[in-house]
Enzyme design. Structure first.
Site, PDB file in Angstrom:
ATOM      1  N   HIS A 183       0.823  -1.198   0.000  1.00  0.00           N
ATOM      2  CA  HIS A 183       0.000   0.000   0.000  1.00  0.00           C
ATOM      3  C   HIS A 183       0.862   1.255   0.000  1.00  0.00           C
ATOM      4  O   HIS A 183       2.058   1.226   0.261  1.00  0.00           O
ATOM      5  CB  HIS A 183      -0.923   0.002   1.236  1.00  0.00           C
ATOM      6  CG  HIS A 183      -0.250   0.482   2.488  1.00  0.00           C
ATOM      7  ND1 HIS A 183      -0.261   1.800   2.885  1.00  0.00           N
ATOM      8  CD2 HIS A 183       0.492  -0.189   3.410  1.00  0.00           C
ATOM      9  CE1 HIS A 183       0.432   1.916   4.011  1.00  0.00           C
ATOM     10  NE2 HIS A 183       0.898   0.734   4.354  1.00  0.00           N
ATOM     11  N   CYS A 184       0.196   2.374  -0.331  1.00  0.00           N
ATOM     12  CA  CYS A 184       0.775   3.705  -0.146  1.00  0.00           C
ATOM     13  C   CYS A 184      -0.378   4.557   0.368  1.00  0.00           C
ATOM     14  O   CYS A 184      -1.200   4.055   1.143  1.00  0.00           O
ATOM     15  CB  CYS A 184       1.416   4.227  -1.441  1.00  0.00           C
ATOM     16  SG  CYS A 184       0.349   4.159  -2.898  1.00  0.00           S
ATOM     17  N   ALA A 185      -0.485   5.807  -0.024  1.00  0.00           N
ATOM     18  CA  ALA A 185      -1.584   6.637   0.474  1.00  0.00           C
ATOM     19  C   ALA A 185      -2.917   6.230  -0.167  1.00  0.00           C
ATOM     20  O   ALA A 185      -3.900   5.961   0.510  1.00  0.00           O
ATOM     21  CB  ALA A 185      -1.296   8.112   0.219  1.00  0.00           C
TER      22      ALA A 185
END
Length: 197
Positions: free
Chosen positions: A119-121
């Site tokens: 994941h990231c933002a």
């Protein structure tokens, strides 16, 4: 059309056109490959959701960034954590993380019961690029095939700089395969491979 035209890497513009199509509403998390989930920070910050999803490992492509709580302390002993301090900026060199992250994902997926959330933002650029790199490096998919495989399950849109870096990876992997096979019938690929050296 010969085999080499068939697996030609599209331009950045061509990739953006392919990526732009399809549904654009996304879930917080989607399983894009068996036991490989791609998501945003809201699911990563929700330990109960991770437990329900059976996630054993988290790869955070926005490590240390605002709103991303991920750390060894946050997850405790229930989830293994790997953080990559990437910026979602076209000038950021994400390619240095392609191989280590691909190896990490492969290791998780090779272990019994391993399930990894990358994941990231928002889960469409940094983390998506790392997932594409894994599919290219360890599943031997071309960049185009990797994009298509992920897009079946989730809308993604890596920034232009990341797309350029993924194109370079695609070409490097194709040249390595080309040289391993000793296949010298394509002068176009031969020239591109020579330029890389």
């Amino acid at each position: 059309m010969d085999d080499d035209d068939e697996c030609e890497t599209p331009s950045v513009k061509g990739l953006e056109k392919i990526l732009f199509g399809g549904k654009r509403s996304g879930n917080h998390v989607d399983e894009v490959w068996p036991n490989l989930l791609l998501g945003d920070m809201s699911v990563a910050n929700d330990r109960f959701s991770l437990w329900k999803l059976g996630v054993t490992h988290v790869l955070n492509a926005a490590h240390g960034k605002m709103h991303c709580q991920g750390s060894h302390e946050f997850y405790g002993s229930t989830v293994e954590y790997y953080g990559v301090p990437a910026d979602d900026s076209p000038s950021f060199n994400l390619s240095v993380y392609f191989q280590p992250c691909a190896d990490y994902i492969k290791e998780v997926l090779s272990s019994p019961g391993g399930r990894v959330l990358v994941h990231c933002a928002v889960g469409v650029s940094r983390s998506a690029s790392l997932v594409l790199a894994f599919l290219m490096i360890h599943q031997r998919l071309s960049l185009l095939d990797a994009v298509k495989a992920v897009k079946l399950h989730r809308w993604i849109f890596p920034n232009r700089g990341f797309l350029r870096q993924l194109r370079a990876l695609d070409l490097t992997l194709r040249c390595e395969e080309h040289n391993t096979r000793g296949d010298h019938h394509s002068s176009a690929l031969e020239g591109q491979c020579h330029d890389l050296l």
